[in-house]
Write a protein that holds these residues in place. Structure first.
Motif, short mmCIF file in Angstrom:
data_model
loop_
_atom_site.label_atom_id
_atom_site.label_comp_id
_atom_site.label_asym_id
_atom_site.label_seq_id
_atom_site.Cartn_x
_atom_site.Cartn_y
_atom_site.Cartn_z
N LYS A 128 -46.87 150.68 93.31
CA LYS A 128 -47.08 149.40 93.99
C LYS A 128 -47.23 148.30 92.93
CE LYS A 128 -49.21 151.43 98.10
NZ LYS A 128 -48.81 152.82 97.79
N THR A 129 -46.10 147.71 92.60
CA THR A 129 -46.08 146.71 91.53
C THR A 129 -46.29 145.29 92.05
OG1 THR A 129 -43.69 146.45 91.74
CG2 THR A 129 -44.49 148.12 90.19
N GLY A 130 -46.27 145.14 93.37
CA GLY A 130 -46.35 143.80 93.96
C GLY A 130 -45.05 143.37 94.58
N ASP A 131 -43.96 144.08 94.26
CA ASP A 131 -42.65 143.84 94.88
C ASP A 131 -42.56 144.59 96.20
OD1 ASP A 131 -41.66 142.24 92.90
OD2 ASP A 131 -40.71 143.87 91.80
N SER A 132 -41.59 144.21 97.01
CA SER A 132 -41.31 144.95 98.23
C SER A 132 -40.66 146.28 97.85
CB SER A 132 -40.36 144.16 99.14
OG SER A 132 -40.95 142.93 99.50
N ALA A 133 -40.92 147.31 98.67
CA ALA A 133 -40.36 148.64 98.40
C ALA A 133 -38.85 148.58 98.37
CB ALA A 133 -40.84 149.63 99.45
N THR B 32 -38.44 149.85 92.04
CA THR B 32 -38.39 151.01 91.15
C THR B 32 -37.90 150.60 89.77
OG1 THR B 32 -37.84 152.35 93.09
CG2 THR B 32 -37.64 153.40 90.95
N VAL B 33 -36.89 149.72 89.73
CA VAL B 33 -36.41 149.21 88.44
C VAL B 33 -37.52 148.46 87.72
CG1 VAL B 33 -34.79 147.63 87.31
CG2 VAL B 33 -33.99 149.10 89.18
N THR B 34 -38.26 147.64 88.46
CA THR B 34 -39.37 146.90 87.87
C THR B 34 -40.43 147.84 87.32
OG1 THR B 34 -39.05 145.00 89.34
CG2 THR B 34 -41.22 145.24 88.35
N ALA B 35 -40.75 148.90 88.06
CA ALA B 35 -41.75 149.86 87.61
C ALA B 35 -41.30 150.52 86.30
CB ALA B 35 -41.98 150.91 88.69
N TRP B 36 -40.03 150.89 86.23
CA TRP B 36 -39.53 151.51 85.00
C TRP B 36 -39.53 150.50 83.85
CZ3 TRP B 36 -39.52 156.20 83.58
CH2 TRP B 36 -39.30 157.24 84.48
N THR C 148 -51.20 153.69 90.40
CA THR C 148 -50.53 152.56 91.05
C THR C 148 -49.69 152.99 92.25
OG1 THR C 148 -48.80 152.71 89.35
CG2 THR C 148 -50.49 151.01 89.08
N THR C 149 -49.59 154.28 92.50
CA THR C 149 -48.97 154.71 93.76
C THR C 149 -49.99 154.67 94.90
OG1 THR C 149 -49.49 157.06 93.39
CG2 THR C 149 -47.37 156.25 92.56
N LYS C 150 -51.28 154.63 94.55
CA LYS C 150 -52.33 154.65 95.57
C LYS C 150 -52.69 153.25 96.05
CE LYS C 150 -54.37 158.73 93.34
NZ LYS C 150 -55.55 159.23 92.59
N ALA D 145 -45.62 143.29 88.70
CA ALA D 145 -44.24 142.79 88.69
C ALA D 145 -44.15 141.43 88.02
CB ALA D 145 -43.70 142.72 90.12
N ASN D 146 -45.17 140.60 88.18
CA ASN D 146 -45.15 139.27 87.60
C ASN D 146 -45.39 139.26 86.10
OD1 ASN D 146 -46.33 139.05 90.57
ND2 ASN D 146 -45.28 137.12 90.13
N ILE D 147 -46.01 140.32 85.60
CA ILE D 147 -46.29 140.38 84.16
C ILE D 147 -45.10 140.90 83.36
CG2 ILE D 147 -47.22 142.71 83.84
CD1 ILE D 147 -48.84 139.45 82.59
N VAL D 148 -44.19 141.63 84.05
CA VAL D 148 -43.03 142.24 83.36
C VAL D 148 -42.20 141.21 82.59
CG1 VAL D 148 -40.80 143.38 83.76
CG2 VAL D 148 -42.89 144.30 84.79
N PRO D 149 -41.82 140.06 83.17
CA PRO D 149 -41.00 139.10 82.42
C PRO D 149 -41.68 138.61 81.15
CG PRO D 149 -41.02 138.55 84.76
CD PRO D 149 -42.05 139.60 84.56
N PHE D 150 -43.00 138.50 81.16
CA PHE D 150 -43.71 138.02 79.98
C PHE D 150 -43.72 139.09 78.87
CE2 PHE D 150 -45.42 135.52 83.48
CZ PHE D 150 -45.26 134.23 82.98
N VAL D 151 -43.97 140.34 79.26
CA VAL D 151 -43.95 141.41 78.27
C VAL D 151 -42.54 141.53 77.67
CG1 VAL D 151 -44.35 143.87 77.84
CG2 VAL D 151 -45.80 142.65 79.48
N GLU D 152 -41.52 141.41 78.53
CA GLU D 152 -40.15 141.47 78.04
C GLU D 152 -39.87 140.33 77.07
OE1 GLU D 152 -36.30 142.78 80.27
OE2 GLU D 152 -36.57 140.63 80.67
#
Length: 497
Positions: A92-97, A102-106, A156-158, A183-190
């Motif tokens: 559960k990254t904050g995106d819709s299923a 799944t790409v965001t999680a990876w 994060t699956t719970k 999900a919102n933090i991914v672009p910053f880490v990238e």
């Protein structure tokens, strides 16, 4: 006069490159063979995708990159198989299923591994950015920075986890909240990883997909998303001329079965195939024999350039010991037919022959060559001690009824006592009848065994020939003709030809 080395002094390595790299790193490095220049392509960021069957040497590439890294290169190999692969889809990254989530999680998992690698470099400019330090601390607390972030994935699956952020910095300025979804933090880490252009280079290697037996559609979805995430991250890193790079090692047969819109582009532009097959019908020229010669002579002086020519007879005798007429098979063809055309198989075969010769129970010829008796005993030991287990390992991962079918299939193959047979013969032997239900189960078992390399098809046309899969994507099992047991299993189980 310079003495030629004895056959028993040759080096054929260990069955697992990881073990070889750890036990004897100098021997591993000295005997590493890379005829296609894949290591150089990876180091220079020309490729990121290494494809090949199980046993083709993908992990060996990873360990070689690690052991021979220059002072300005940090290399980290991660074993993907240790992660709960199917559960990544449920994070559960904050995106819709969906696939996007799944790409965001990876991407989060992979970018955290890259960030961790970059922060191990004390000269990295990331150490000067306080916001990076605060976000990294939170991610590490949740387990995302662990070498194998199992806990973070499962937690994060719970429930949906939000990352607390400071009231200053670009993340807060963009989001203007006290916490953000993963999900919102991914672009910053990238962005931080992509803009990290320090003095050193960072190479993250993702390995272990060979160990995953895909018996659940969720695995295909998750692994497809992982490959897409790696592709996306590498595109961003290349665009920004980052010091970081992600290398993915994956089975070619698995890659061809994934649902990837960009699969062709990835393979053509950034893929490197570890393909050791010879398709021209000239076994003497097979790359595997060049591998054997280079590896065998890497640790000793004055080793022959052609190991087979120097130490083996030109032909091997088949039959003739029980009164029948003997048949002679050219040595290169004979040895290749005992393998699945992979480095691991061919090197294990030569090592078992070497061990028999070293035991002294069967003497070499006066010229120091192996005899027919040594070859036969070495082949028998290779087939029974290595090859049967290798097939079993290919089928690991089945559960419940499927595990029972796998075991029943192997037992049936052995007790059929035939080197070639039909689907109907196998079905009757395995289930005691020929019903539609039994036939479907038999087809499922034989398909697994076919892709594991335990059997092939006997094809007839202008000439009769055997067609084995050997991890070729363009080959499939054919049930209307005869099926053929692999030569190594014929030897292991003493099946009449």
């Amino acid at each position: 006069m310079t003495r030629s080395p004895k056959f028993t002094e040759l080096y054929f390595g260990m069955a697992d490159s990881k073990n070889e790299a750890r036990e004897n790193p100098e021997a591993f490095i000295s005997s590493f063979v890379d005829p296609q220049g894949i290591v150089d392509d990876l180091r220079n960021r020309r490729r990121f995708l290494v494809l090949g069957p199980k046993g083709a040497g993908k992990s060996a590439v990873a360990w070689y990159l690690d052991l021979t890294a220059s002072p300005d290169e940090l290399v980290s190999a991660r074993d993907i198989s240790e992660l709960p692969i199917a559960d990544v889809e449920r994070m559960k990254t904050g995106d819709s299923a969906g696939v996007g989530r799944t790409v965001t999680a990876w991407k989060l998992i992979i970018l955290c591994a890259l960030l961790d690698l970059a922060l191990k470099d004390q000269s990295s400019p990331l150490h000067q950015i306080s916001e990076v330090q605060r976000v990294e601390k939170e991610l590490r607390k949740q387990g995302f920075m662990d070498p194998t972030p199992i806990k973070a994935v499962l937690e994060t699956t719970k429930s949906t986890y939000k990352l607390p952020i400071p009231t200053v910095g670009e993340v807060f300025a963009r989001e203007k909240t006290s916490s953000v979804h993963l999900a919102n933090i991914v672009p910053f880490v990238e962005k931080w990883v992509a803009e990290s252009r320090g003095q050193n280079r960072y190479t993250l290697i993702l390995d272990g997909i060979d160990s995953i037996y895909l018996n659940d559609p969720q695995y295909f979805t998750s692994v497809s998303a992982m490959v897409q995430a790696v592709y996306s991250i590498n595109q961003a890193l290349r665009a920004s001329q980052s010091s970081a790079h992600v290398v993915l090692l994956v089975r070619n047969d698995l890659f061809s079965r994934l649902a990837l819109a960009d699969a062709g582009k990835m393979r053509e532009d950034f893929g490197a195939d570890l393909d050791w097959r010879i398709l021209s019908g000239q076994p003497r020229q097979a790359p595997l024999f060049k591998l054997v010669s280079k590896k065998a002579g890497s640790l000793i002086e004055n080793a022959p350039a052609d190991i087979v020519a120097a130490y083996f007879p030109s032909d091997v005798q088949l039959g003739g010991r029980g009164g029948g007429a003997p048949q002679w098979v050219q040595i290169h063809q004979y040895l290749l037919n005992l393998t699945r055309h992979t480095p691991r198989d061919i090197l294990r075969l030569f090592e078992h022959i070497r061990r028999v010769a070293a035991s002294g129970d069967l003497g070499l010829t006066r010229e120091g060559k192996v005899t027919q008796q040594i070859i036969r005993e070495g082949v028998l030991q290779y087939s029974s001690k290595y090859f049967v287990d290798a097939i079993h390992n290919e089928l690991v991962g089945r559960e419940g009824d499927e595990y029972g079918l796998v075991r029943e299939g192997m037992v049936t193959l052995r007790h059929l006592n035939k080197s070639s047979f039909t689907l109907q013969e196998f079905t009757s032997e395995c289930f005691g009848d020929s019903t539609i239900e039994s036939r479907k189960k038999a087809e499922k078992i034989l398909t697994w065994l076919f892709f594991a390399g335990a059997l092939g098809n006997l094809r007839s046309g202008s000439e009769t020939y055997m067609q084995f899969y050997h991890r070729r994507e363009d080959t499939d099992v054919y049930f209307k003709g005869k099926l053929v047991l692999h030569n190594a299993l014929v030897h292991a189980w003493n099946v009449p030809r």
